[in-house]
Design an enzyme around this catalytic site. Structure first.
Site, PDB file in Angstrom:
ATOM      1  N   CYS A 211     -81.974   5.497   7.780  1.00  0.00           N
ATOM      2  CA  CYS A 211     -81.847   5.749   6.343  1.00  0.00           C
ATOM      3  C   CYS A 211     -80.395   5.964   6.004  1.00  0.00           C
ATOM      4  O   CYS A 211     -79.810   6.967   6.394  1.00  0.00           O
ATOM      5  CB  CYS A 211     -82.671   6.969   5.929  1.00  0.00           C
ATOM      6  SG  CYS A 211     -82.504   7.371   4.172  1.00  0.00           S
ATOM      7  N   GLY A 212     -79.826   5.032   5.253  1.00  0.00           N
ATOM      8  CA  GLY A 212     -78.410   5.133   4.945  1.00  0.00           C
ATOM      9  C   GLY A 212     -78.061   6.171   3.914  1.00  0.00           C
ATOM     10  O   GLY A 212     -76.890   6.438   3.677  1.00  0.00           O
TER      11      GLY A 212
END
Length: 299
Positions: free
Chosen positions: A142-143
């Site tokens: 998850c950026g």
């Protein structure tokens, strides 16, 4: 609950001819996870099974050691009194105010916020968990997980302007050029790639990583260290689908054209429209789809 996909307008380019039509994009929305009414993380996800997602995410993060640590997981509501057993939610706390979080307009909704209450030892560690979380920025899955509120995903930058165009054949050659530079992929078959191309199709920089956004970060970071930002004369091309964080990273780096071999999400399309980014997907063979700002692709 929002659908897992939605219709979007698209310009299909087939052998140099354009046809306007409708496509379907996977829905991408932010889910804000709160611990005892306080922001903990934002996860970009397709709506559905949000409570299960929050539980699995918190387990992976070490917040929950077992089901014994979990009290309740509930979607937050815009208004209304705090329910019994949830006195930890303070209506006077700005982080619990949907209007302050930008959740009351057409794009953000209170169903995109879940509040988790912990019990036993986990409940006694809430302050520590929140303090530690502030030091977390990204991980491979998850950026944007380090962002504390949905509102923090927004930016006040002006839309990008671009006076040049990309030739159709130049764009069509990018998948093979990027794939040909993926030396690590040849060994593993499981890495994403991001390539930075010039307007005439020259591959200037590329990186591989298990996360699409990580590969983009490597490319942009390398250019940053060479004091080469903004990348206003470049095209970003990625090997997988194009999600919100990919377009956001391109926007922050000043890249006005983003392409990929796969599909964009609905939120990526929305951001590209607002940010002035030409977004191209399904670049394969002699075909591709343009989802935003079609004029930069020259026939």
């Amino acid at each position: 609950m929002d659908a897992a996909f939605r219709p979007v307008s698209v310009t299909r380019v087939r052998a140099g001819r354009r046809v306007e039509g409708i496509d379907h994009a996977a829905t991408e929305e932010p889910l804000e996870v709160r611990l005892h009414g306080r922001p903990f993380a934002v996860i970009m996800r397709t709506p559905g099974a949000d409570r299960e997602l929050a539980a699995g995410f918190l387990f992976a993060e070490g917040v929950l050691k077992s089901a014994d640590d979990l009290g309740t997981i509930e979607h937050c509501r815009q208004h209304g009194p705090t329910e019994a057993g949830h006195n930890d939610l303070d209506d006077n706390n700005p982080t619990n105010n949907p209007a302050r979080l930008g959740l009351t307009d057409d794009n953000q909704h209170p169903e995109n916020v879940v509040n988790v209450t912990l019990v036993n030892d986990a409940a006694r560690r809430v302050d520590q968990l929140l303090a530690e979380r502030r030091q977390v920025t990204t991980n491979s899955s998850c950026g944007l997980c380090g962002r504390l509120t949905i509102e923090s995903l927004r930016t006040d930058r002006s839309p990008l302007r671009c006076e040049w165009t990309v030739a159709r054949l130049v764009l069509l050659a990018m998948p093979d050029r990027l794939r040909g530079a993926q030396s690590v992929f040849d060994q593993t078959g499981g890495l994403h790639a991001a390539g930075l191309f010039t307007a005439d199709g020259r591959l200037e920089q590329m990186a591989e990583d298990v996360g699409r956004h990580n590969a983009v970060d490597k490319v942009v970071g390398r250019m940053l260290m060479h004091d080469a930002l903004p990348l206003s004369n470049h095209i970003l091309f990625v090997s997988g689908r194009t999600s919100f964080e990919i377009v956001q990273k391109a926007f922050l780096a000043g890249i006005s054209v983003v392409g990929s071999v796969s599909a964009p999400s609905s939120l990526a399309i929305d951001l590209a429209e607002d940010a002035g980014i030409t977004l191209v997907g399904f670049v394969r063979g002699d075909s591709f789809n343009i989802y935003a700002h079609t004029s930069r692709i020259a026939d």
